[in-house]
Design a protein around this motif. Structure first.
Motif, PDB file in Angstrom:
ATOM      1  N   UNK A  59       0.817  -1.211   0.000  1.00 39.55           N
ATOM      2  CA  UNK A  59       0.000   0.000   0.000  1.00 39.55           C
ATOM      3  C   UNK A  59       0.854   1.266   0.000  1.00 39.55           C
ATOM      4  N   UNK A  60       2.126   1.169   0.399  1.00 37.87           N
ATOM      5  CA  UNK A  60       3.040   2.310   0.336  1.00 37.87           C
ATOM      6  C   UNK A  60       3.706   2.430  -1.027  1.00 37.87           C
ATOM      7  N   UNK A  75      -8.792  -0.059  -3.364  1.00 31.83           N
ATOM      8  CA  UNK A  75     -10.178   0.344  -3.109  1.00 31.83           C
ATOM      9  C   UNK A  75     -10.184   1.816  -2.707  1.00 31.83           C
ATOM     10  N   UNK A  76     -11.354   2.428  -2.627  1.00 34.43           N
ATOM     11  CA  UNK A  76     -11.431   3.837  -2.236  1.00 34.43           C
ATOM     12  C   UNK A  76     -10.777   4.102  -0.881  1.00 34.43           C
ATOM     13  N   UNK A  77     -11.048   3.296   0.163  1.00 28.04           N
ATOM     14  CA  UNK A  77     -10.387   3.563   1.437  1.00 28.04           C
ATOM     15  C   UNK A  77      -8.876   3.332   1.382  1.00 28.04           C
ATOM     16  N   UNK A  78      -8.429   2.322   0.627  1.00 28.04           N
ATOM     17  CA  UNK A  78      -6.994   2.083   0.482  1.00 28.04           C
ATOM     18  C   UNK A  78      -6.334   3.234  -0.268  1.00 28.04           C
ATOM     19  N   UNK A  79      -7.004   3.752  -1.285  1.00 32.62           N
ATOM     20  CA  UNK A  79      -6.474   4.889  -2.029  1.00 32.62           C
ATOM     21  C   UNK A  79      -6.423   6.133  -1.147  1.00 32.62           C
ATOM     22  N   UNK A  80      -7.442   6.338  -0.312  1.00 29.75           N
ATOM     23  CA  UNK A  80      -7.433   7.464   0.630  1.00 29.75           C
ATOM     24  C   UNK A  80      -6.272   7.318   1.607  1.00 29.75           C
ATOM     25  N   UNK A  81      -6.005   6.091   2.072  1.00 28.29           N
ATOM     26  CA  UNK A  81      -4.878   5.837   2.963  1.00 28.29           C
ATOM     27  C   UNK A  81      -3.565   6.156   2.260  1.00 28.29           C
ATOM     28  N   UNK A  89      -3.069   8.190  -0.284  1.00 27.64           N
ATOM     29  CA  UNK A  89      -2.971   9.643  -0.479  1.00 27.64           C
ATOM     30  C   UNK A  89      -2.624  10.356   0.824  1.00 27.64           C
ATOM     31  N   UNK A  90      -3.215   9.902   1.929  1.00 31.18           N
ATOM     32  CA  UNK A  90      -2.892  10.459   3.244  1.00 31.18           C
ATOM     33  C   UNK A  90      -1.411  10.251   3.557  1.00 31.18           C
ATOM     34  N   UNK A  91      -0.918   9.040   3.309  1.00 23.91           N
ATOM     35  CA  UNK A  91       0.494   8.756   3.574  1.00 23.91           C
ATOM     36  C   UNK A  91       1.411   9.594   2.702  1.00 23.91           C
ATOM     37  N   UNK A  92       1.007   9.824   1.476  1.00 24.59           N
ATOM     38  CA  UNK A  92       1.826  10.635   0.568  1.00 24.59           C
ATOM     39  C   UNK A  92       2.021  12.043   1.098  1.00 24.59           C
ATOM     40  N   UNK A  93       1.035  12.542   1.844  1.00 22.71           N
ATOM     41  CA  UNK A  93       1.109  13.891   2.410  1.00 22.71           C
ATOM     42  C   UNK A  93       1.834  13.903   3.762  1.00 22.71           C
ATOM     43  N   UNK A  94       2.012  12.736   4.381  1.00 21.11           N
ATOM     44  CA  UNK A  94       2.566  12.639   5.730  1.00 21.11           C
ATOM     45  C   UNK A  94       3.943  11.979   5.761  1.00 21.11           C
ATOM     46  N   UNK A 148      -1.470  -3.218   9.542  1.00 23.27           N
ATOM     47  CA  UNK A 148      -2.297  -2.971  10.732  1.00 23.27           C
ATOM     48  C   UNK A 148      -2.746  -1.514  10.774  1.00 23.27           C
ATOM     49  N   UNK A 149      -1.841  -0.579  10.482  1.00 15.88           N
ATOM     50  CA  UNK A 149      -2.196   0.845  10.446  1.00 15.88           C
ATOM     51  C   UNK A 149      -3.214   1.093   9.341  1.00 15.88           C
ATOM     52  N   UNK A 150      -3.016   0.470   8.192  1.00 19.24           N
ATOM     53  CA  UNK A 150      -3.957   0.626   7.081  1.00 19.24           C
ATOM     54  C   UNK A 150      -5.333   0.117   7.476  1.00 19.24           C
ATOM     55  N   UNK A 151      -5.382  -1.009   8.175  1.00 22.34           N
ATOM     56  CA  UNK A 151      -6.674  -1.570   8.572  1.00 22.34           C
ATOM     57  C   UNK A 151      -7.405  -0.640   9.538  1.00 22.34           C
TER      58      UNK A 151
END
Length: 114
Positions: free
Chosen positions: A18-19, A69-75, A77-82, A98-101
């Motif tokens: 996911x990263x 999925x939409x929530x995985x993509x949101x995760x 995108x969030x990580x990309x900003x953080x 685990x953090x993604x879940x």
């Protein structure tokens, strides 16, 4: 990735977590229950540091961002900003998953309350 997509992987296939860290498939095993395929565990090698991970479930890997999925993509995108605030790049895949879940569960909980 869906299980039918994972069935198509071969040794040498490129997958991502996911990263969007890149891995090469170097082995795999199948788990069955009552004659039905229930899980695929992959042995993968990180292309950046050659670290080998054993027994990674197919559901935590992707062949492209388009599979998220939409929530995985949101995760993602969030990580990309953080990137500088969170040490996720240094976490083992199990911890990142685990953090993604937790993030995904929060995403769905927020979606359900609207």
């Amino acid at each position: 990735m869906l299980i039918h997509q994972a069935q198509q992987l071969k040794n040498g296939s490129i997958v991502y977590d996911v990263l969007q860290r890149e891995y090469i498939v170097i082995g795999y095993s199948f788990q069955y229950k009552d004659g039905l395929l229930t899980n695929i565990l992959l042995q993968i090698k990180n292309t950046k540091d050659n670290n080998i991970l054993n027994g990674v479930e197919y559901k935590y890997l992707y062949t492209s961002l388009e599979e998220l999925s939409d929530p995985e993509l949101a995760f993602f995108e969030y990580l990309s900003q953080q990137k500088t605030a969170l040490p996720l790049d240094f976490m083992p895949m199990e911890q990142v998953n685990a953090v993604a879940q937790i993030f995904i569960n929060g995403f769905w909980k927020g979606y359900d309350t609207k």
